[in-house]
Design a protein around this motif. Structure first.
Motif, short mmCIF file in Angstrom:
data_model
loop_
_atom_site.label_atom_id
_atom_site.label_comp_id
_atom_site.label_asym_id
_atom_site.label_seq_id
_atom_site.Cartn_x
_atom_site.Cartn_y
_atom_site.Cartn_z
N GLU A 145 36.65 187.87 159.04
CA GLU A 145 36.95 188.75 157.92
C GLU A 145 38.33 188.41 157.35
O GLU A 145 39.25 188.08 158.11
CB GLU A 145 36.96 190.20 158.43
CG GLU A 145 37.02 191.26 157.37
CD GLU A 145 37.03 192.66 158.01
OE1 GLU A 145 36.08 192.99 158.75
OE2 GLU A 145 38.01 193.39 157.79
N ASN A 182 41.09 190.16 154.91
CA ASN A 182 41.34 191.43 154.23
C ASN A 182 42.82 191.54 153.91
O ASN A 182 43.64 191.74 154.82
CB ASN A 182 40.88 192.58 155.14
CG ASN A 182 40.89 193.90 154.42
OD1 ASN A 182 41.29 193.99 153.26
ND2 ASN A 182 40.45 194.95 155.10
N GLY A 183 43.16 191.36 152.64
CA GLY A 183 44.57 191.38 152.27
C GLY A 183 45.31 190.29 153.01
O GLY A 183 44.91 189.13 153.00
N GLY A 184 46.36 190.66 153.71
CA GLY A 184 47.16 189.66 154.43
C GLY A 184 46.70 189.46 155.86
O GLY A 184 47.40 188.83 156.66
N GLN A 185 45.54 190.01 156.21
CA GLN A 185 45.10 189.92 157.60
C GLN A 185 43.79 189.14 157.73
O GLN A 185 42.87 189.31 156.92
CB GLN A 185 44.91 191.33 158.16
CG GLN A 185 44.87 191.34 159.67
CD GLN A 185 44.92 192.75 160.24
OE1 GLN A 185 44.27 193.66 159.72
NE2 GLN A 185 45.71 192.94 161.28
#
Lengths: 84, 134
Positions: free
Chosen positions: A25, A27-30
């Protein structure tokens, strides 16, 4: 350092196919990774490894310690075993 | 017997059976792979994990000797049950905890215990955290 671009659900293989890392996954900065590896291969977050490393270094004993100045819990164990 | 040129305790000899091989060393000392576990009368019940080159010395205690009340909360609630399960499944395993010989230390944490396979004479330092490995 080898830098590879990967998209969601794509995988990289390390070594002789015994270790794979899949992008689960983004998700944004992760980024969530799925890692498959033999049980004997240790996998750690770097920050945990670094904190254990620091604790190990702090526990290293460089000089002969004073056996009369031990933490209280050690004295309790000693007392308990002496009383047995 | 093997001779250990300890820089803390001076030269001493121990039975070869006290030697434990750490394939990956331990964090911070990855290249140091051979240790002995010895107990000196003066420091009992503390034992010492000492590199066979005599350079590195860690005070350790067998997990079973430590009162759960002396563990920090996470160790007592999360790591101790996990470790006990692991140890119960393999009677050859011994669990040591590296301790700090500081009077001000009031409790022990179990996030990085040393596990020794007493039969294979191998060891590793575990790093405990919630795992999602399937």
């Amino acid at each position: 350092m080898l830098v590879l671009s990967r998209k969601k659900d794509e995988t990289i293989i390390i070594g002789d196919n015994s270790v794979t890392v899949k992008i689960i996954e983004i998700n944004g900065g992760q980024v969530k990774l799925g890692i498959e590896a033999p049980r004997e291969v240790s996998i750690y977050r770097e920050e945990l490894y670094e904190s254990i490393k620091d604790e190990n270094m702090q526990s290293l004993t460089e000089t002969k310690p004073d056996s009369g100045k031990l933490p209280a819990f050690i004295k309790r164990i000693k007392q308990a075993s002496d009383n047995e | 017997m093997i001779s250990i040129p300890s820089k803390v305790f001076g030269n001493f000899e121990v039975d070869k059976s006290k030697k434990v091989h750490f394939n990956n060393g331990i964090p911070g000392l990855e290249s140091v792979k051979e240790y002995v576990f010895v107990a000196f009368e003066e420091y009992k019940p503390i034992s010492w994990m000492i590199s066979t080159i005599g350079e590195y010395h860690f005070p350790v205690a067998i997990l079973n000797l430590i009162d759960p009340e002396d563990l920090d909360e996470v160790s007592r609630e999360e790591f101790l049950p996990e470790l006990r399960k692991k140890l119960d499944n393999n009677p050859d395993l011994l669990c040591y905890v590296i301790i700090k010989l500081d009077e001000s230390v009031s409790n022990v944490n179990l996030k990085a215990p040393i596990i020794v396979d007493s039969k294979k004479r191998t060891g590793q330092q575990l790093m405990l955290e919630p795992s999602k490995r399937g």
